[in-house]
Design a protein around this motif. Structure first.
Motif, mmCIF file in Angstrom:
data_model
loop_
_atom_site.group_PDB
_atom_site.id
_atom_site.type_symbol
_atom_site.label_atom_id
_atom_site.label_comp_id
_atom_site.label_asym_id
_atom_site.label_seq_id
_atom_site.Cartn_x
_atom_site.Cartn_y
_atom_site.Cartn_z
ATOM 1 N N ASP A 59 17.979 18.991 51.972
ATOM 2 C CA ASP A 59 16.660 18.369 51.780
ATOM 3 C C ASP A 59 16.141 18.513 50.367
ATOM 4 O O ASP A 59 15.341 17.694 49.906
ATOM 5 C CB ASP A 59 15.643 19.005 52.743
ATOM 6 C CG ASP A 59 15.563 20.513 52.533
ATOM 7 O OD1 ASP A 59 16.603 21.187 52.709
ATOM 8 O OD2 ASP A 59 14.481 21.009 52.163
ATOM 9 N N SER A 60 16.563 19.575 49.686
ATOM 10 C CA SER A 60 15.928 19.883 48.394
ATOM 11 C C SER A 60 16.912 20.576 47.452
ATOM 12 O O SER A 60 18.015 20.967 47.854
ATOM 13 C CB SER A 60 14.702 20.782 48.617
ATOM 14 O OG SER A 60 15.085 21.976 49.272
ATOM 15 N N TYR A 199 20.778 39.656 49.253
ATOM 16 C CA TYR A 199 21.172 38.273 48.921
ATOM 17 C C TYR A 199 22.495 38.244 48.157
ATOM 18 O O TYR A 199 23.421 37.496 48.499
ATOM 19 C CB TYR A 199 20.057 37.630 48.091
ATOM 20 C CG TYR A 199 20.381 36.293 47.466
ATOM 21 C CD1 TYR A 199 20.198 35.103 48.170
ATOM 22 C CD2 TYR A 199 20.852 36.209 46.147
ATOM 23 C CE1 TYR A 199 20.480 33.869 47.585
ATOM 24 C CE2 TYR A 199 21.140 34.987 45.552
ATOM 25 C CZ TYR A 199 20.947 33.823 46.281
ATOM 26 O OH TYR A 199 21.227 32.601 45.695
ATOM 27 N N THR A 234 14.864 24.936 41.327
ATOM 28 C CA THR A 234 14.784 24.390 42.695
ATOM 29 C C THR A 234 13.610 25.056 43.412
ATOM 30 O O THR A 234 13.077 26.072 42.942
ATOM 31 C CB THR A 234 16.065 24.705 43.490
ATOM 32 O OG1 THR A 234 16.071 26.118 43.782
ATOM 33 C CG2 THR A 234 17.339 24.328 42.741
HETATM 34 P P1 NAD Z 1 16.375 25.136 48.206
HETATM 35 O O1 NAD Z 1 15.235 25.919 48.742
HETATM 36 O O2 NAD Z 1 16.120 23.770 47.737
HETATM 37 O O3 NAD Z 1 17.528 25.030 49.306
HETATM 38 C C1 NAD Z 1 17.745 25.985 50.307
HETATM 39 C C2 NAD Z 1 17.626 25.271 51.641
HETATM 40 O O4 NAD Z 1 18.073 26.122 52.691
HETATM 41 C C3 NAD Z 1 16.210 24.876 51.999
HETATM 42 O O5 NAD Z 1 15.976 23.530 51.679
HETATM 43 C C4 NAD Z 1 16.092 25.159 53.502
HETATM 44 O O6 NAD Z 1 15.757 24.011 54.269
HETATM 45 C C5 NAD Z 1 17.471 25.654 53.864
HETATM 46 N N1 NAD Z 1 17.386 26.757 54.814
HETATM 47 C C6 NAD Z 1 16.956 28.025 54.583
HETATM 48 N N2 NAD Z 1 17.022 28.738 55.724
HETATM 49 C C7 NAD Z 1 17.512 27.914 56.673
HETATM 50 C C8 NAD Z 1 17.804 28.064 58.059
HETATM 51 N N3 NAD Z 1 17.626 29.239 58.704
HETATM 52 N N4 NAD Z 1 18.260 26.987 58.740
HETATM 53 C C9 NAD Z 1 18.441 25.800 58.128
HETATM 54 N N5 NAD Z 1 18.212 25.610 56.812
HETATM 55 C C10 NAD Z 1 17.750 26.657 56.107
HETATM 56 O O7 NAD Z 1 17.049 26.023 47.049
HETATM 57 P P2 NAD Z 1 18.395 25.865 46.208
HETATM 58 O O8 NAD Z 1 18.210 26.731 45.038
HETATM 59 O O9 NAD Z 1 18.776 24.470 46.033
HETATM 60 O O10 NAD Z 1 19.455 26.598 47.131
HETATM 61 C C11 NAD Z 1 20.703 26.026 47.464
HETATM 62 C C12 NAD Z 1 21.791 27.068 47.316
HETATM 63 O O11 NAD Z 1 21.941 27.397 45.937
HETATM 64 C C13 NAD Z 1 21.560 28.378 48.054
HETATM 65 O O12 NAD Z 1 22.761 28.785 48.662
HETATM 66 C C14 NAD Z 1 21.210 29.333 46.944
HETATM 67 O O13 NAD Z 1 21.533 30.671 47.266
HETATM 68 C C15 NAD Z 1 22.082 28.807 45.833
HETATM 69 N N6 NAD Z 1 21.721 29.247 44.495
HETATM 70 C C16 NAD Z 1 20.575 28.835 43.918
HETATM 71 C C17 NAD Z 1 20.266 29.271 42.653
HETATM 72 C C18 NAD Z 1 19.011 28.850 41.946
HETATM 73 O O14 NAD Z 1 18.716 29.384 40.876
HETATM 74 N N7 NAD Z 1 18.265 27.918 42.474
HETATM 75 C C19 NAD Z 1 21.136 30.158 41.975
HETATM 76 C C20 NAD Z 1 22.300 30.559 42.604
HETATM 77 C C21 NAD Z 1 22.587 30.093 43.872
#
Ligand code: NAD
Ligand code: MG
Length: 292
Positions: A59-60, A199, A234
């Protein structure tokens, strides 16, 4: 001679961010500034034409960017999200603007039954499944082990790694030769994080899960790879960190990345261009050197 096409100018990437407050799960529609989802200058070339992809957390943030890139490359997508219906609807519109189809699944991935029903509905709607992107996650920054409750530790594992296994287990009977699985890890798996003990542990588990599953599925020619992002702008970020003003400035490039700079790695790993690559991670992190 081939003329040089003057492509649309790429968005200026912000180096600092205004104060803002959100709670988890963060909402992309409430972020300032809005993340860049895909570059206008990104030209699709049917790399995923005729494929169907299932993306958790689509979604995001990074997942949305993956969904829109996949659609621009010709795939149909299904996205899973926890409760951010407005963001999910916006992603569907973006996918449809690319000429793609997009299914939405709202629910909690920590339930095996939910994961199973999503995979089955996705396949019954699209008739196939070719790419699984495991990407949903939560994080609760804490500065000491004593502050991390047993229930937080458990919830982080039940959300960040258990569903990766659940979705793989349910998807495998539908995946075949040439299909692939892509798992989102994090730079914190490789360098550790004193603020994210639970995490970062789940993100390390995802690395080993990816490598082992890659070996398990290599004889079937199903590839399993991952992306390990550094700081990316994000909804997760304003939803979990108190001060986002200098987010990403500690990278060699001195700024956070945008989702538009992460999505193309998933396209590469999902496409035939990566046909001899399995068990590997791409480090999209602004220049932090990682061992392997
Ligand atoms: P984001 O919040 O846009 O995406 C995370 C999504 O996980 C959310 O949209 C949410 O709907 C979903 N989610 C959370 N718990 C859930 C559940 N119990 N059931 C169903 N859906 C669930 O954030 P993002 O940063 O795009 O995260 C995406 C991935 O990138 C994650 O795995 C995150 O750990 C990883 N990541 C992000 C960063 C960063 O700096 N943004 C850095 C390293 C890794
Ligand atoms: Mg979201």
């Amino acid at each position: 001679m081939i003329p040089i096409i003057n492509t649309v100018k790429t968005m200026e990437k912000p180096k600092s961010f205004p104060e803002q407050e959100q709670s988890q799960p963060g909402k992309e529609n409430a972020m300032q500034p809005k993340p860049e989802v895909i570059r206008d200058s990104y030209i699709g070339s049917d790399k995923l034409k005729g494929k169907v992809a299932l993306i958790s957390g689509g979604d995001s943030g990074i997942g949305r960017s993956v969904a829109v890139h996949f659609a621009r490359e010709g795939a149909a997508v299904a996205i899973i999200y926890l409760e951010e219906t407005k963001d999910a609807e916006d992603t569907r519109k973006m996918v449809e603007k690319e000429g793609g189809r997009c299914l939405l699944f709202k629910g909690d991935l920590s339930s095996f039954d939910f994961c199973e029903s999503v995979v089955e509905e996705c396949v019954s709607e699209f008739g196939q499944l070719n790419i699984l992107v495991n990407n949903a996650a939560i994080q609760f920054p804490k500065n000491s082990a004593e502050e991390i409750s047993e229930s937080q530790f458990r919830k982080t594992f039940e959300t960040n790694i258990f569903p990766y296994f659940y979705l793989v287990k349910c998807a495998l009977k539908h995946l075949g030769e040439g299909d692939s699985i892509i798992n989102t890890s994090s730079v914190t798996a490789y360098r550790g994080s004193e603020h994210l003990l639970d995490y970062s542990s789940t993100k390390g588990a995802i690395v080993s899960f990816t490598r082992s599953l890659a070996k398990m599925l290599a004889p079937d020619n199903i590839r399993v790879n991952g992306v390990a992002p550094g700081p990316i702008w994000t909804p997760l970020i304003p939803a979990t960190f108190d001060d986002v003003s200098d987010f990403g400035q500690d990278t060699p490039m001195g700024r956070a990345g945008q989702p538009s700079e992460v999505g193309p790695s998933y396209v590469f790993l999902a496409s035939e261009d990566a046909s001899y690559i399995t068990g590997q991670f791409i480090h999209v992190n602004g220049g932090e050197i990682i061992g392997s």
